[in-house]
Design a protein around this motif. Structure first.
Motif, PDB file in Angstrom:
ATOM      1  N   TYR A  22      -0.728  -3.657  18.188  1.00  0.00           N
ATOM      2  CA  TYR A  22       0.685  -3.906  17.909  1.00  0.00           C
ATOM      3  C   TYR A  22       0.914  -4.773  16.675  1.00  0.00           C
ATOM      4  O   TYR A  22       1.927  -4.630  16.000  1.00  0.00           O
ATOM      5  CB  TYR A  22       1.341  -4.527  19.139  1.00  0.00           C
ATOM      6  N   LEU A  23       0.001  -5.677  16.364  1.00  0.00           N
ATOM      7  CA  LEU A  23       0.173  -6.488  15.163  1.00  0.00           C
ATOM      8  C   LEU A  23       0.066  -5.630  13.909  1.00  0.00           C
ATOM      9  O   LEU A  23       0.836  -5.802  12.958  1.00  0.00           O
ATOM     10  CB  LEU A  23      -0.885  -7.601  15.134  1.00  0.00           C
ATOM     11  N   LEU A  24      -0.879  -4.697  13.901  1.00  0.00           N
ATOM     12  CA  LEU A  24      -0.998  -3.795  12.757  1.00  0.00           C
ATOM     13  C   LEU A  24       0.206  -2.865  12.675  1.00  0.00           C
ATOM     14  O   LEU A  24       0.700  -2.564  11.580  1.00  0.00           O
ATOM     15  CB  LEU A  24      -2.292  -2.982  12.872  1.00  0.00           C
ATOM     16  N   ALA A  25       0.682  -2.408  13.828  1.00  0.00           N
ATOM     17  CA  ALA A  25       1.883  -1.571  13.832  1.00  0.00           C
ATOM     18  C   ALA A  25       3.059  -2.330  13.234  1.00  0.00           C
ATOM     19  O   ALA A  25       3.824  -1.783  12.419  1.00  0.00           O
ATOM     20  CB  ALA A  25       2.211  -1.134  15.261  1.00  0.00           C
ATOM     21  N   ASP A  26       3.194  -3.596  13.611  1.00  0.00           N
ATOM     22  CA  ASP A  26       4.281  -4.422  13.083  1.00  0.00           C
ATOM     23  C   ASP A  26       4.155  -4.590  11.568  1.00  0.00           C
ATOM     24  O   ASP A  26       5.155  -4.573  10.842  1.00  0.00           O
ATOM     25  CB  ASP A  26       4.260  -5.785  13.778  1.00  0.00           C
ATOM     26  N   HIS A  27       2.925  -4.730  11.075  1.00  0.00           N
ATOM     27  CA  HIS A  27       2.695  -4.855   9.631  1.00  0.00           C
ATOM     28  C   HIS A  27       3.176  -3.604   8.888  1.00  0.00           C
ATOM     29  O   HIS A  27       3.889  -3.705   7.876  1.00  0.00           O
ATOM     30  CB  HIS A  27       1.201  -5.068   9.362  1.00  0.00           C
ATOM     31  N   PHE A  28       2.809  -2.433   9.381  1.00  0.00           N
ATOM     32  CA  PHE A  28       3.211  -1.191   8.707  1.00  0.00           C
ATOM     33  C   PHE A  28       4.724  -0.979   8.798  1.00  0.00           C
ATOM     34  O   PHE A  28       5.345  -0.461   7.866  1.00  0.00           O
ATOM     35  CB  PHE A  28       2.465  -0.004   9.304  1.00  0.00           C
ATOM     36  N   LEU A  29       5.318  -1.375   9.913  1.00  0.00           N
ATOM     37  CA  LEU A  29       6.770  -1.240  10.049  1.00  0.00           C
ATOM     38  C   LEU A  29       7.498  -2.161   9.068  1.00  0.00           C
ATOM     39  O   LEU A  29       8.516  -1.769   8.478  1.00  0.00           O
ATOM     40  CB  LEU A  29       7.187  -1.537  11.487  1.00  0.00           C
ATOM     41  N   ASP A  30       6.984  -3.374   8.909  1.00  0.00           N
ATOM     42  CA  ASP A  30       7.577  -4.280   7.912  1.00  0.00           C
ATOM     43  C   ASP A  30       7.480  -3.684   6.514  1.00  0.00           C
ATOM     44  O   ASP A  30       8.423  -3.764   5.720  1.00  0.00           O
ATOM     45  CB  ASP A  30       6.865  -5.635   7.951  1.00  0.00           C
ATOM     46  N   GLU A  31       6.323  -3.085   6.208  1.00  0.00           N
ATOM     47  CA  GLU A  31       6.131  -2.465   4.897  1.00  0.00           C
ATOM     48  C   GLU A  31       7.092  -1.292   4.705  1.00  0.00           C
ATOM     49  O   GLU A  31       7.676  -1.111   3.626  1.00  0.00           O
ATOM     50  CB  GLU A  31       4.678  -1.989   4.782  1.00  0.00           C
ATOM     51  N   TYR A  32       7.270  -0.512   5.765  1.00  0.00           N
ATOM     52  CA  TYR A  32       8.180   0.634   5.702  1.00  0.00           C
ATOM     53  C   TYR A  32       9.621   0.174   5.459  1.00  0.00           C
ATOM     54  O   TYR A  32      10.329   0.729   4.608  1.00  0.00           O
ATOM     55  CB  TYR A  32       8.095   1.427   7.004  1.00  0.00           C
TER      56      TYR A  32
END
Length: 238
Positions: free
Chosen positions: A82-92
């Motif tokens: 979930y932390l990596l998912a959150d990182h990619f969502l922030d980037e998006y």
């Protein structure tokens, strides 16, 4: 002679492998995108992250990047990272999202935080942070199609926080600290649900042995029954 041939063959294989790795650069955006999608499909997110990095590095303005970033966010979420998912969502959100895409990404960020709470009683900070994110989402997108799901997550988090605060209050009761107990019972109590209708979460026996049921623990007999100086001060100032 045979030994020399084996050494030469081994060296050739190693050099071939190295040359194959060396050739993995300066590829079209379509190449990296397809390799990334294939790696995601195979469940190899480490490779997928590498291909995404190559796509992003070599083709910073590629139209594939928007979709690739969302694919990586959802892939990591599906694998409970979930932390990596959150990182990619922030980037998006920062680089690619249009209004509709931003709304969806903000919803996924809430969902990722919610799913990262398998044991809510252990992360009070994440519960509070997720509830703040929900309040922000409701203010920004009051008519969102995701609102029923957001309300469902909010309800479960409110109940989890209420149960956690009650357990902390009961601990202060046992320690003879009424001020601490009253403080936690006053934190956003869940008054809109009948407490008698709340079904407590089932705790596995191996966790219950150490965590107890919120009112006592198996090691309760080891805790001294005398109150400390702070506890007596609490009672004296009531």
């Amino acid at each position: 002679m045979i030994k020399t041939w084996l050494i030469a063959a081994t060296a050739l294989i190693l050099l071939s492998g190295c040359s194959k790795d060396i050739e993995e650069f300066n590829k079209p955006a379509e190449y990296w995108y397809e390799k990334m999608v294939t790696a995601v499909s195979n469940g190899n997110l480490e490779k997928a992250d590498s291909y995404f990095s190559s796509l992003q590095s070599e083709h910073i303005s590629s139209p594939f990047l928007s979709e690739a970033t969302m694919i990586m966010a959802q892939a990591h979420m599906a694998h409970e990272e979930y932390l990596l998912a959150d990182h990619f969502l922030d980037e998006y959100i920062r680089r690619y999202a249009n209004p509709a895409g931003r709304e969806y990404a903000e919803f996924l960020k809430i969902k990722a935080k919610f799913l990262a709470l398998p044991n809510p009683g252990r992360d009070q900070g994440l519960i509070d942070d997720t509830l703040r994110s929900i309040d922000t989402f409701k203010g920004s997108y009051p008519y969102s199609t995701y609102m029923p799901l957001v309300h469902s997550m909010e309800t479960q988090l409110q109940l989890a926080r209420g149960v956690l605060n009650e357990h902390i209050a009961q601990l202060y009761d046992r320690l003879g600290k009424p001020k601490g107990s009253a403080f936690y019972r006053d934190i956003a109590p869940v008054t809109w649900i009948d407490q008698k209708e709340i079904v407590q979460a089932e705790i596995p026996w191996y966790r219950k042995m150490f965590e107890g049921d919120g009112t006592s623990s198996w090691y309760d007999f080891m805790i001294p029954k005398t109150r400390n100086v702070i506890s007596m001060d609490d009672n004296a100032t009531k």
